[in-house]
Design a protein around this motif. Sequence first.
Motif, PDB file in Angstrom:
ATOM      1  N   SER A  59       6.592   8.197   8.751  1.00 19.59           N
ATOM      2  CA  SER A  59       7.102   9.557   8.555  1.00 19.59           C
ATOM      3  C   SER A  59       7.399   9.851   7.083  1.00 19.59           C
ATOM      4  N   LEU A  60       7.682   8.803   6.302  1.00 18.81           N
ATOM      5  CA  LEU A  60       7.973   9.036   4.878  1.00 18.81           C
ATOM      6  C   LEU A  60       6.757   9.612   4.156  1.00 18.81           C
ATOM      7  N   HIS A  61       5.563   9.133   4.535  1.00 22.89           N
ATOM      8  CA  HIS A  61       4.344   9.687   3.910  1.00 22.89           C
ATOM      9  C   HIS A  61       4.184  11.159   4.294  1.00 22.89           C
ATOM     10  N   HIS A  62       4.360  11.446   5.591  1.00 25.47           N
ATOM     11  CA  HIS A  62       4.206  12.839   6.041  1.00 25.47           C
ATOM     12  C   HIS A  62       5.216  13.747   5.346  1.00 25.47           C
ATOM     13  N   ASP A  63       6.475  13.295   5.276  1.00 27.23           N
ATOM     14  CA  ASP A  63       7.530  14.108   4.640  1.00 27.23           C
ATOM     15  C   ASP A  63       7.152  14.506   3.212  1.00 27.23           C
ATOM     16  N   ASN A  64       6.463  13.599   2.530  1.00 29.13           N
ATOM     17  CA  ASN A  64       6.208  13.814   1.107  1.00 29.13           C
ATOM     18  C   ASN A  64       4.838  14.416   0.821  1.00 29.13           C
ATOM     19  N   GLY A  65       4.135  14.810   1.888  1.00 30.15           N
ATOM     20  CA  GLY A  65       2.849  15.472   1.691  1.00 30.15           C
ATOM     21  C   GLY A  65       1.711  14.525   1.364  1.00 30.15           C
ATOM     22  N   VAL A  66       1.900  13.241   1.658  1.00 26.84           N
ATOM     23  CA  VAL A  66       0.791  12.294   1.492  1.00 26.84           C
ATOM     24  C   VAL A  66       0.032  12.240   2.810  1.00 26.84           C
ATOM     25  N   ASP A  67      -1.294  12.301   2.702  1.00 29.62           N
ATOM     26  CA  ASP A  67      -2.144  12.389   3.888  1.00 29.62           C
ATOM     27  C   ASP A  67      -2.350  10.979   4.469  1.00 29.62           C
TER      28      ASP A  67
ATOM     29  N   TYR B  71       9.119   6.567  -2.104  1.00 35.35           N
ATOM     30  CA  TYR B  71       9.627   7.918  -2.365  1.00 35.35           C
ATOM     31  C   TYR B  71      11.106   7.775  -2.750  1.00 35.35           C
ATOM     32  N   LYS B  72      12.028   8.418  -2.019  1.00 37.61           N
ATOM     33  CA  LYS B  72      13.447   8.266  -2.398  1.00 37.61           C
ATOM     34  C   LYS B  72      14.171   7.345  -1.433  1.00 37.61           C
ATOM     35  N   THR B  73      13.436   6.609  -0.602  1.00 38.72           N
ATOM     36  CA  THR B  73      14.071   5.806   0.442  1.00 38.72           C
ATOM     37  C   THR B  73      14.016   4.325   0.101  1.00 38.72           C
ATOM     38  N   LYS B  74      15.154   3.646   0.279  1.00 37.50           N
ATOM     39  CA  LYS B  74      15.167   2.184   0.172  1.00 37.50           C
ATOM     40  C   LYS B  74      15.099   1.636   1.584  1.00 37.50           C
ATOM     41  N   ILE B  75      13.983   0.973   1.909  1.00 32.65           N
ATOM     42  CA  ILE B  75      13.823   0.341   3.212  1.00 32.65           C
ATOM     43  C   ILE B  75      14.241  -1.115   3.036  1.00 32.65           C
ATOM     44  N   GLN B  76      15.091  -1.606   3.943  1.00 29.07           N
ATOM     45  CA  GLN B  76      15.494  -3.023   3.872  1.00 29.07           C
ATOM     46  C   GLN B  76      15.426  -3.612   5.270  1.00 29.07           C
ATOM     47  N   PHE B  77      14.990  -4.840   5.337  1.00 31.43           N
ATOM     48  CA  PHE B  77      14.948  -5.521   6.641  1.00 31.43           C
ATOM     49  C   PHE B  77      15.516  -6.926   6.469  1.00 31.43           C
TER      50      PHE B  77
ATOM     51  N   SER C 254      20.314   8.573  11.769  1.00 35.00           N
ATOM     52  CA  SER C 254      19.206   8.902  12.675  1.00 35.00           C
ATOM     53  C   SER C 254      17.882   8.828  11.928  1.00 35.00           C
ATOM     54  N   VAL C 255      16.829   8.532  12.708  1.00 32.03           N
ATOM     55  CA  VAL C 255      15.488   8.454  12.116  1.00 32.03           C
ATOM     56  C   VAL C 255      15.114   9.819  11.540  1.00 32.03           C
ATOM     57  N   ASP C 256      15.513  10.888  12.224  1.00 29.30           N
ATOM     58  CA  ASP C 256      15.158  12.239  11.749  1.00 29.30           C
ATOM     59  C   ASP C 256      15.719  12.533  10.355  1.00 29.30           C
ATOM     60  N   GLU C 257      16.918  11.990  10.101  1.00 30.49           N
ATOM     61  CA  GLU C 257      17.508  12.184   8.750  1.00 30.49           C
ATOM     62  C   GLU C 257      16.898  11.232   7.729  1.00 30.49           C
ATOM     63  N   ARG C 258      16.127  10.230   8.212  1.00 32.56           N
ATOM     64  CA  ARG C 258      15.579   9.152   7.357  1.00 32.56           C
ATOM     65  C   ARG C 258      16.700   8.347   6.718  1.00 32.56           C
ATOM     66  N   LYS C 259      17.823   8.293   7.385  1.00 30.98           N
ATOM     67  CA  LYS C 259      18.939   7.446   6.944  1.00 30.98           C
ATOM     68  C   LYS C 259      19.507   6.827   8.205  1.00 30.98           C
TER      69      LYS C 259
ATOM     70  N   GLY D  60       0.833  -1.208   0.000  1.00 32.01           N
ATOM     71  CA  GLY D  60       0.000   0.000   0.000  1.00 32.01           C
ATOM     72  C   GLY D  60       0.862   1.250   0.000  1.00 32.01           C
ATOM     73  N   SER D  61       1.921   1.247   0.813  1.00 35.53           N
ATOM     74  CA  SER D  61       2.780   2.434   0.903  1.00 35.53           C
ATOM     75  C   SER D  61       3.524   2.680  -0.409  1.00 35.53           C
ATOM     76  N   GLU D  62       3.949   1.605  -1.072  1.00 31.50           N
ATOM     77  CA  GLU D  62       4.628   1.784  -2.362  1.00 31.50           C
ATOM     78  C   GLU D  62       3.658   2.348  -3.404  1.00 31.50           C
ATOM     79  N   VAL D  63       2.420   1.828  -3.397  1.00 33.00           N
ATOM     80  CA  VAL D  63       1.423   2.345  -4.351  1.00 33.00           C
ATOM     81  C   VAL D  63       1.187   3.832  -4.080  1.00 33.00           C
ATOM     82  N   ALA D  64       1.085   4.184  -2.799  1.00 34.65           N
ATOM     83  CA  ALA D  64       0.872   5.599  -2.447  1.00 34.65           C
ATOM     84  C   ALA D  64       2.031   6.446  -2.961  1.00 34.65           C
ATOM     85  N   ALA D  65       3.266   5.967  -2.744  1.00 34.89           N
ATOM     86  CA  ALA D  65       4.443   6.728  -3.171  1.00 34.89           C
ATOM     87  C   ALA D  65       4.466   6.873  -4.697  1.00 34.89           C
ATOM     88  N   THR D  66       4.122   5.795  -5.404  1.00 30.27           N
ATOM     89  CA  THR D  66       4.146   5.843  -6.873  1.00 30.27           C
ATOM     90  C   THR D  66       3.062   6.785  -7.402  1.00 30.27           C
ATOM     91  N   CYS D  67       1.861   6.707  -6.829  1.00 29.05           N
ATOM     92  CA  CYS D  67       0.771   7.585  -7.293  1.00 29.05           C
ATOM     93  C   CYS D  67       1.120   9.043  -6.998  1.00 29.05           C
TER      94      CYS D  67
END
Length: 401
Positions: A196-204, A330-336, A352-357, A158-165
């Motif tokens: 926070s990635l959604h908020h950063d990018n203006g997605v509600d 968005y511009k972030t690669k999340i890996q687990f 740091s989480v604040d830097e999103r890196k 869902g988050s990837e679809v949101a980022a792509t749209c």
Amino acid sequence: MHTVVVVGGSLAGLRAAETLRQERFDGRLVLVGAEERLPYDRPPLSKQLLAGKVDVDQVSLCPSDRLAELNLDLHLGRRAVALDLAGRSVELDGGERIGFDGLVIATGASPRQLPGVPPLDGIHLLRTLDDCLAIRADLDRVVTGGGGVVVVGAGFIGSEVAATCHGAGAGVTVLEALATPLSKALGEDMGAACASLHHDNGVDLRTGIGVSGFHGRHRVEGVLLADGTTVEAELVVVGVGVKPNTDWLASSGLEVHDGVVCDSTLHAAPNVVVAGDVGRWHNPLFGAEMRVEHWTNAAEGGMAAARSLLAGVDAAEPYAPVPYFWSDQYKTKIQFVGHVHHADDVRVVDGSVDERKFLALYEHAGRLVGALGFSRPKLVLQCRRFIAERLSVDEALSQLT
Ligand SMILES: Cc1cc2nc3c(=O)[nH]c(=O)nc-3n(C[C@H](O)[C@H](O)[C@H](O)COP(=O)(O)OP(=O)(O)OC[C@H]3O[C@@H](n4cnc5c(N)ncnc54)[C@H](O)[C@@H]3O)c2cc1C
């Protein structure tokens, strides 16, 4: 073994078939797949293909010349409807039976639907290439004609679809029932980092909110929320998780419980192995039963299942991977990497989480059991090895470079 049947014509099934041939199985190899299409890759369906950055032929998993070399007896567009374990045969829709000496079950998973969704145009699930093309057509319509996109579910897909749209220029609202997205998969703090990635990018992103209905005449016009409000939408994508495709095994006698249950060698019965999203197995590395819904497990599990089948249930090796997934948002690669237990201690050890890196390590009973990275690919892959080596967090920290 003269005949091996692989049921499921996607990543796990294809990797199993390729491995059987690499390991010199030269008998009849039957591949049954419910989709008409040749095997293709799913990750681009919420990313590059949905964005229109690659074409359909670029998501193929196997060029036709390589497929020909596998010398498969292909049954595409055919669904297995039953398994007769004692009689060693699979029944296909239409009644045909195919006998086997060995069977690979690789039927994957299907998206869950919300209850009571009306048959309106513009409401989609996403699993197949055709689902992606249908969403893409509606996204083009939204981008050119105006109107909003609603994504139900802030999990990875869902988050990837949101980022792509959002990247395509649409206004996007994400609705999530949990107070913190992904908190079950990653824990509260790291789930919040993903949000926070959604908020950063203006997605509600709206959390802790349920969907109570949809409105529209032929085409969806809005989503009704449990708090009585409405979000306007011309396109809705529902991404609320998947369920393993096991219906066809209901009367088989195999144990099915949120997936086909198998032992640590991926055997569900003698000469029957399971691979990919559909399998639930005991992973000895973590001492835990797991079912993994990610690409790398489908690929590695497909190969392991094929080797296990050829070795036989008594001689097969346990399948003990460190699960791995990635998600591009968005511009972030999340890996687990690893496996999260409920009581894990999580520490950010780099960035740091604040830097999103950043890199965060998960510790359980003194051992490193997981690592989450935001744009930290090298460190995450090192952690995969450290987890396999059963290092403590301090030992891992001393070796990270
Ligand atoms: C949109 C999307 C994006 C993704 N992105 C990522 C990502 O970024 N990173 C990541 O790690 N993972 C990602 N994944 C997950 C990854 O693609 C899956 O884990 C992987 O596809 C699982 O492979 P599989 O072969 O086990 O199952 P599937 O891919 O589900 O394939 C199973 C196949 O079996 C067929 N089948 C089902 N029932 C029957 C039957 N009865 N008879 C015959 N055939 C049958 C199905 O039609 C299907 O073709 C994504 C998934 C999706 C949908």
